[in-house]
Design a protein around this motif. Structure first.
Motif, PDB file in Angstrom:
ATOM      1  N   ALA A   1       0.933  -1.278   0.073  1.00 32.53           N
ATOM      2  CA  ALA A   1       0.008   0.068  -0.103  1.00 32.53           C
ATOM      3  C   ALA A   1       0.861   1.314   0.097  1.00 32.53           C
ATOM      4  CB  ALA A   1      -1.010  -0.086   1.061  1.00 32.53           C
ATOM      5  N   LYS A   2       1.950   1.103   0.641  1.00 36.28           N
ATOM      6  CA  LYS A   2       2.880   2.331   0.688  1.00 36.28           C
ATOM      7  C   LYS A   2       3.688   2.669  -0.395  1.00 36.28           C
ATOM      8  CE  LYS A   2       6.316   4.180   3.745  1.00 36.28           C
ATOM      9  NZ  LYS A   2       7.200   3.795   5.270  1.00 36.28           N
ATOM     10  N   LYS A   3       3.955   1.527  -1.055  1.00 33.26           N
ATOM     11  CA  LYS A   3       4.483   1.720  -2.521  1.00 33.26           C
ATOM     12  C   LYS A   3       3.450   2.192  -3.498  1.00 33.26           C
ATOM     13  CE  LYS A   3       7.247  -1.361  -5.969  1.00 33.26           C
ATOM     14  NZ  LYS A   3       6.218  -1.073  -7.085  1.00 33.26           N
TER      15      LYS A   3
ATOM     16  N   THR B   1       1.633  10.567  -1.035  1.00 32.93           N
ATOM     17  CA  THR B   1       1.997  10.472   0.379  1.00 32.93           C
ATOM     18  C   THR B   1       1.499  11.465   1.105  1.00 32.93           C
ATOM     19  OG1 THR B   1       3.834   9.179  -0.385  1.00 32.93           O
ATOM     20  CG2 THR B   1       3.808   9.896   1.776  1.00 32.93           C
ATOM     21  N   GLY B   2       0.938  11.239   2.351  1.00 36.34           N
ATOM     22  CA  GLY B   2       0.375  12.308   3.289  1.00 36.34           C
ATOM     23  C   GLY B   2      -0.729  12.797   2.688  1.00 36.34           C
ATOM     24  N   MET B   3      -1.631  12.245   1.864  1.00 37.77           N
ATOM     25  CA  MET B   3      -2.832  12.593   1.228  1.00 37.77           C
ATOM     26  C   MET B   3      -3.833  12.413   2.394  1.00 37.77           C
ATOM     27  SD  MET B   3      -5.303  10.633  -1.677  1.00 37.77           S
ATOM     28  CE  MET B   3      -6.875  10.843  -1.735  1.00 37.77           C
ATOM     29  N   LYS B   4      -4.902  13.377   2.841  1.00 39.90           N
ATOM     30  CA  LYS B   4      -5.775  13.394   3.788  1.00 39.90           C
ATOM     31  C   LYS B   4      -6.930  12.475   3.225  1.00 39.90           C
ATOM     32  CE  LYS B   4      -9.043  16.458   6.153  1.00 39.90           C
ATOM     33  NZ  LYS B   4      -9.671  17.872   6.229  1.00 39.90           N
ATOM     34  N   LEU B   5      -7.415  11.688   4.154  1.00 41.54           N
ATOM     35  CA  LEU B   5      -8.258  10.688   3.711  1.00 41.54           C
ATOM     36  C   LEU B   5      -9.431  10.740   4.905  1.00 41.54           C
ATOM     37  CD1 LEU B   5      -8.865   8.422   1.652  1.00 41.54           C
ATOM     38  CD2 LEU B   5      -7.602   6.604   3.451  1.00 41.54           C
TER      39      LEU B   5
ATOM     40  N   GLY C   1       0.959   5.796   4.781  1.00 40.61           N
ATOM     41  CA  GLY C   1       1.254   7.254   4.309  1.00 40.61           C
ATOM     42  C   GLY C   1      -0.025   8.128   4.178  1.00 40.61           C
ATOM     43  N   PHE C   2      -1.290   7.507   4.456  1.00 37.08           N
ATOM     44  CA  PHE C   2      -2.204   8.444   4.517  1.00 37.08           C
ATOM     45  C   PHE C   2      -2.429   9.312   6.056  1.00 37.08           C
ATOM     46  CE2 PHE C   2      -3.494   5.026   1.590  1.00 37.08           C
ATOM     47  CZ  PHE C   2      -3.930   5.828   0.654  1.00 37.08           C
ATOM     48  N   ASN C   3      -2.918  10.384   5.678  1.00 40.84           N
ATOM     49  CA  ASN C   3      -3.402  11.119   6.931  1.00 40.84           C
ATOM     50  C   ASN C   3      -4.931  11.103   7.165  1.00 40.84           C
ATOM     51  OD1 ASN C   3      -4.145  13.123   8.891  1.00 40.84           O
ATOM     52  ND2 ASN C   3      -3.722  14.919   7.669  1.00 40.84           N
ATOM     53  N   VAL C   4      -5.254  10.140   8.053  1.00 40.47           N
ATOM     54  CA  VAL C   4      -6.722   9.561   8.165  1.00 40.47           C
ATOM     55  C   VAL C   4      -7.460  10.366   9.078  1.00 40.47           C
ATOM     56  CG1 VAL C   4      -8.152   7.778   8.707  1.00 40.47           C
ATOM     57  CG2 VAL C   4      -5.981   7.181   7.622  1.00 40.47           C
TER      58      VAL C   4
END
Length: 597
Positions: free
Chosen positions: A421-423, A431-435, A460-463
């Motif tokens: 998932a990180k890849k 990377t760092g995307m708000k979810l 790598g998500f910003n949940v």
């Protein structure tokens, strides 16, 4: 969007948060026998369904080994029955009770190996199609009667289907009404406004009753699934002369092996033998027990504790739909003595997370989420292996054509593949995307979302977790213009065909507020395929085509990721015999039980 879909959605919501099951006609091809709760790892059978001929539809039903007549059974139910009018029934607790008091044109017969056949119930067979599947003819068996001793005739059949167009019939299934009208949504009511109560009837080129025992359905398009649909509780027969319209919902005229002796809403119900029921006409039901004493207001936890204790009246007790609650699941599974009094099997639901395609437009981002989500955490939240197993695709094991595919490794890697998932997220440059992850404010989903968010953040998500109260959950995620990137959902087939799974949830023409197409997925090529497969008259080929289309959607477009096939465990007292899990009603089959000596 039809009101039935909203009801179905809400029923599924209830099923997965508080235990109420949507009434479905589905089977795992196996079903649980007494004490087989430990067989979670048994090889799953290929689900197949036959449409039975006159011989398969002839009564009496095969005797249950060791069964005897006499005695009374106690039934623990959390919820009281909201409806007794079959046309208003669409949840499994009412559906289980319905098998005892109501009959319909078709039903499902289970053999000793767990194989189900659609057979004629009141009808002589499962139906005779003609005109390429656009016309279906049914003939009533001789000697079928109402509880008052009067014969069941084609006039009752015509009335049964015509009254479903009346405005006060608003809670049951509407498949056949829509097929007869050749329309979607609630426009079907225009075909017979108000129903038959003012002397109007459907024309013979739509619904025909040429004699007292025959009814003929004429559809505008092929309807290969009609025998399945007719087996739903919602299409059970209603007596014309006894129809009291809205009042029928409290005091219906029965046709099954039992009749209603008393009903106190919210408190109790007593069913006793119907002497006018003739076992020679019924290939499915038995009448072993003298009476069923149903007690309402018994929680899942309470019924579990009572049945585990097996004391006094609990020895002759079971439940239609109260299953073992999640908190007691492991104790039940680990106690050999309790295991002997349990049955387990699949529910028709697939738990999944839907992606809002209006917001999550990058497939690589959706793939990253899909690989990261831990299906095992959802299973653990629902009590472990007794509550479910990892799902690899959208088609439940209870549905014909199911194959154990797993394109995103949800079965192979139930803890999630955070590294992959990180890849993928890095490759997408996000990377760092708000979810924004919405979830239902209920214990099971609270537990799951914590584990899911942890995996997503590691990827790598910003949940951003958004809790929504359970009562309005499906209303909120059902809004096309919502503020969430992803949210969990669940769906169960109405009968064992993916025709009741893919069209309602992934047909782009269904995208509107209240629709269960929660991802807002709309692929014109897929829509065309849905139309093509829906009219296929070869059931086996259609089942294969639905499975192929399901996996194509999952692999190529990924509008939602499946996580769990729901399962259940049910208990019964030590003096209850004939216990088997009927996967059609997703409950213990009340027509097979008896009281042991």
């Amino acid at each position: 969007m039809s009101s039935v879909t909203k009801r179905k959605t809400r029923a599924a919501a209830a099923a997965l948060t508080s235990g109420v099951l949507l009434l479905t006609a589905c089977s795992s091809g196996g079903g649980g026998g007494e004490g087989d709760v430990g067989k979670d790892d048994a090889k799953r059978q290929q689900v197949e369904y036959d449409f039975g001929d006159s011989k398969a539809s002839t009564g009496p039903a095969k005797a249950v080994k060791g069964a005897r007549k006499g005695g009374e059974l106690t039934v623990y139910q959390r919820d009281s029955f909201a409806h007794l009018d079959p046309a208003q029934m669409y949840v499994s607790d009412e559906g289980s009770m319905s098998t005892l008091i109501h009959r319909r044109l078709t039903s499902y017969k289970r053999d000793d190996s767990g194989h189900y056949t659609v057979v004629g119930d009141l009808a002589e067979n499962s139906g005779k199609p003609s005109d390429g599947g656009k016309t279906w003819t049914y003939k009533l068996k001789k000697g079928v009667k109402w509880e008052d001793g009067s014969p069941i005739t084609s006039k009752d059949l015509r009335h049964t289907f015509e009254r479903q167009f009346a405005d006060f019939i608003s809670e049951g299934p509407i498949f056949i009404q829509q097929w007869l009208a050749g329309t979607n949504g609630t426009d079907y009511r225009k075909l017979l406004k108000g129903g038959p109560y003012e002397g109007k009837h459907l024309p013979d080129d739509i619904l025909e009753t040429p004699d007292d025992r025959t009814i003929v359905f004429h559809f505008k398009k092929p309807v290969p699934d009609l025998p399945y649909a007719l087996g739903m509780a919602g299409y059970s027969i209603v007596q014309e002369k006894g129809d009291t319209k809205q009042k029928y919902d409290k005091k219906p005229v029965t046709s099954g092996p039992y009749k209603i002796a008393s009903f106190k809403s919210g408190k109790s119900m007593r069913l006793v033998r119907n002497p006018e029921w003739d076992p020679e006409t019924d290939p499915v039901r038995h009448q072993y027990v003298d009476a069923f004493n149903i007690k309402f207001g018994v929680s899942f936890e309470d019924s579990t504790k009572r049945l585990v204790s097996d004391s006094q009246e609990n020895q002759t007790a079971f439940s239609f739909t109260n299953q073992v609650d999640a908190s007691n699941m492991q104790n039940v599974r680990n106690d050999p003595e309790v295991k002997k009094r349990s049955v387990s099997g699949y529910q028709p639901y697939v738990g999944k997370v839907a992606f809002n395609m209006d917001r999550l437009k990058d497939k690589k981002v959706r793939e990253a989420i899909a690989y990261a989500l831990p299906s095992q955490s959802l299973i653990s939240a629902f009590g472990g292996a007794g509550g479910g197993e990892p799902a690899g695709n959208y088609i439940s094991p209870t549905v014909a054509g199911h194959k154990p595919t797993d394109p995103y490794g949800k079965i192979k890697n139930p803890q999630g593949d955070v590294k992959k998932a990180k890849k993928l997220l890095k490759e997408a440059g996000k990377t760092g995307m708000k979810l924004t992850f919405a979830y239902q404010n209920a214990p099971e989903w609270q537990q799951f979302v914590v584990a899911a968010a942890d995996n997503l953040e590691k990827a790598g998500f910003n949940v951003q977790k958004k809790d929504v109260i359970a009562d309005t959950w499906y209303d909120q995620i059902g809004k096309v213009d919502n503020d969430y990137d992803m949210y969990h959902a669940s769906w169960g087939a109405d009968w064992p065909s993916a025709s009741t799974v893919l069209p309602p949830t992934l047909d782009g023409r269904q995208v509107q507020d209240g629709s269960p197409n929660y991802s807002h997925y709309d692929n014109p090529e897929v829509n065309k395929e849905i139309d093509r497969i829906s009219q296929m008259t070869d059931r086996d080929k259609a089942a294969d085509e639905w499975m192929k289309l399901s996996d194509k959607i999952l692999k190529e477009d990924l509008p939602e990721i499946p996580l769990m096939y729901y399962k259940q465990i049910q208990l019964h007292g030590s003096k209850v015999g004939g216990v088997v899990l009927n996967d059609v009603i997703s409950a213990i089959d009340p027509t097979q039980v008896y009281v042991k000596k």
